[in-house]
Design an enzyme around this catalytic site. Structure first.
Site, short mmCIF file in Angstrom:
data_model
loop_
_atom_site.label_atom_id
_atom_site.label_comp_id
_atom_site.label_asym_id
_atom_site.label_seq_id
_atom_site.Cartn_x
_atom_site.Cartn_y
_atom_site.Cartn_z
N ASP A 40 44.79 -59.15 15.24
CA ASP A 40 45.54 -58.16 16.01
C ASP A 40 45.47 -56.91 15.16
OD1 ASP A 40 47.66 -56.39 16.79
OD2 ASP A 40 48.45 -58.03 18.00
N HIS A 41 44.66 -55.94 15.57
CA HIS A 41 44.38 -54.84 14.63
C HIS A 41 45.62 -54.01 14.29
CE1 HIS A 41 44.04 -52.29 18.23
NE2 HIS A 41 44.06 -51.24 17.43
N HIS A 83 50.05 -56.42 20.44
CA HIS A 83 50.48 -55.34 19.54
C HIS A 83 51.98 -55.03 19.59
CE1 HIS A 83 46.23 -55.03 19.55
NE2 HIS A 83 46.09 -54.19 20.55
C1 BG6 Z 1 43.37 -52.36 22.14
C2 BG6 Z 1 43.45 -52.28 23.63
O1 BG6 Z 1 43.74 -53.63 21.71
O2 BG6 Z 1 44.22 -51.39 21.56
C3 BG6 Z 1 43.08 -50.87 24.10
O3 BG6 Z 1 42.57 -53.21 24.22
C4 BG6 Z 1 43.94 -49.86 23.40
O4 BG6 Z 1 43.26 -50.76 25.50
C5 BG6 Z 1 43.91 -50.06 21.89
O5 BG6 Z 1 43.42 -48.58 23.70
C6 BG6 Z 1 44.89 -49.15 21.19
O6 BG6 Z 1 44.65 -49.21 19.81
P1 BG6 Z 1 44.99 -48.00 18.88
O7 BG6 Z 1 44.70 -48.50 17.49
O8 BG6 Z 1 44.13 -46.84 19.27
O9 BG6 Z 1 46.44 -47.69 19.10
#
Ligand code: BG6
Length: 492
Positions: free
Chosen positions: A179-180, A242
């Site tokens: 989960d980044h 997230h």
């Molecule tokens: C991803 C989603 O996991 O997270 C995308 O699939 C979203 O739809 C993105 O845009 C948002 O990530 P960040 O790091 O730009 O907030």
């Protein structure tokens, strides 16, 4: 810690994620000296490619996404990359993979350490590990780890099935569900701010905290991802993973030690206390909406329904706001408001802790000027923390002046910064699983989400509202807070 020698296999190596995030992240680890020369990367996809073409591709990706990278350094880095065309559903392909990996094991003295990164269509998330095991590829002296991208299933039954399949080939300890958001600097910092500061920990509860807000807003629309997004919507795309991860980080109890299992145990307990909604509660506490046409930076952008490959009758939500309840000793009575959406006014992720007012309203004479104390954790684009206090302006006055004490970690100029991926891949190569999601977390989050999905499914029209592109969401999301005497704190 230096990374042990290893081979990294990227399934989906010609895809967008590999280009934008994974190659640049690996490059950073390399150029910072975390990865020495004893590593190889095997890129896998169905395309016809030579090693040289693939290396050129890697070179191009680094050049594009890593401004300032030195040509010689990139070339040297790219020389560690190999390409293999595979049909991931055919045994034969895995024999080719084994042969290549065995020779790379020798060339790079990897001791058989292997990391498999699944960055391709989720329909193969179960198939690949099964073949890796049945064809003996995981049968080496070294460690075997697997990284699984999202989405991990699309509901509890599918996630359970996928998990069973993967666990037949890999131990839970070797499965890294990514989960980044957990790789973001300030998401990791929540823990330190909370547990490293006595002044916060002692007031981090329902005696002193009025409410918590978590906003993750995006300006982009669905772009070219409609085939995926139409089926997921904001609930599955952002909330299941997230947003709930951030809730867990804010609400968890302090762990006994900073070890992965201690931290993950505390996180999962938050989900156990999270109130799971029935249909009526979903109607009351969850708002779903879709963007309409609107103006972004002076340009008119189309409604979701007019986007490429979107069903003109689509009921997919691009925005979710919810009021969550954590029914435990620490949090009973403190609403957690979350909201996330596409095509909103700003790109920002922020957590706001709103504290209660003091016991006596000595300085509330001028209500408009009185501000509750807010602790804001800025996750992106700025990284930092700020605390709003009330003071008095200079001079003989009974006015109040809100002042901000703030710490700015450093503004990340590039939103596509691979930093989160860099951290997570680094952790994975070191065998540190703290910031990866454990199966019980995933299962509980799906259980919570599935109830919302099914409530919406039973009532598709009544529950979908709309908002203008370029706004901060539908009025219904504002009204949900107004009913509690609250309003959203706009990102600063
Ligand atoms: C991803 C989603 O996991 O997270 C995308 O699939 C979203 O739809 C993105 O845009 C948002 O990530 P960040 O790091 O730009 O907030």
């Amino acid at each position: 810690h230096s990374i042990p020698n290893a081979s990294i296999v990227i399934f989906g190596a010609t895809g967008d994620l590999a280009h934008r995030k994974l190659f640049p992240a690996l490059y950073q680890l390399y150029q910072k000296g975390h990865m020495k020369e004893n590593f190889s990367v095997v890129g896998v996809s169905r395309k016809e490619y030579s090693h040289e073409e693939f290396q050129k591709d890697v070179y191009g990706a680094i050049e594009e996404h890593t401004p300032g990278a030195e040509t010689e350094k990139i070339k040297k880095f790219a020389s560690h990359f190999y390409y293999l065309k595979m049909d991931v559903t055919s045994e034969k392909s895995y024999h080719d993979l084994e042969e290549l990996l065995n020779s790379l094991d020798r060339d790079y003295s990897t001791n058989g350490n292997r990391l498999y990164y699944l960055a391709m269509a989720p329909s193969f998330f179960g198939t690949i590990p099964t073949f890796l095991k049945s064809e003996g590829i995981t049968n080496t002296e070294g460690w075997q780890r697997i990284v699984i991208e999202k989405p991990f299933g699309h509901d509890l039954p599918s996630a359970t099935e996928l998990n069973k399949e993967i666990q037949q080939s890999f131990n839970e300890n070797d499965i890294y569900r990514i989960d980044h958001y957990l790789g973001k600097e300030m998401v990791q910092n929540i823990q330190v701010i909370r547990f490293g500061n006595a002044i916060f920990e002692s007031i981090w509860n329902n005696k002193y905290i009025d409410s918590v807000q978590i906003t993750s807003s995006e300006t982009l629309g669905v772009e070219d991802r409609a085939p995926y997004y139409e089926k997921s919507g904001a609930l599955l795309d952002m909330v299941q993973n997230h947003m709930l991860q951030m809730v867990m980080m804010v609400a968890m109890e302090p762990p006994g030690e900073l070890k992965p299992e201690h931290i993950r145990d505390e996180k999962v307990k938050v989900l156990r206390s999270l109130r799971f909604f029935n249909e009526e509660e979903v109607q009351k506490n969850v708002v779903r909406a879709q963007y309409g046409e609107g103006k972004m930076k002076g340009e008119t952008v189309p409604a979701y329904l007019n986007e490429d490959k979107v069903d003109p009758e689509s009921k997919t939500e691009t925005f979710v706001a919810a009021k969550l309840f954590i029914d435990n000793f620490r949090w009973t009575g403190v609403p957690f408001y979350i909201r996330t959406g596409k095509r909103m006014a700003v790109k920002s992720t922020e957590i706001v802790i709103q504290f209660k007012q003091g016991p006596m309203a000595l300085y509330h004479a001028n209500k408009e000027q009185y501000q509750p104390n807010l602790l804001r954790i800025h996750i992106q684009p700025d990284e930092g923390v700020s605390l709003t206090l009330n003071a008095k302006p200079k001079g003989d006055t009974s006015d109040l002046l809100p002042i901000d004490m703030s710490y700015n970690n450093q503004a990340t100029a590039d939103m596509n910064s691979p930093e989160a991926y860099e951290k997570l891949i680094h952790d994975c190569l070191l065998g540190k699983s703290t910031y990866f999601t454990r199966w019980d977390e995933v299962a509980l989050s799906w259980e919570f989400i599935d109830r919302i999905t099914s409530a919406w499914h039973n009532n598709p029209d009544a529950s979908l509202t709309h908002y203008e592109s370029g706004s901060m969401g539908p009025v219904e999301a504002d009204e949900m807070l107004q009913r509690d005497g609250h309003s959203w704190w706009e990102p600063t």
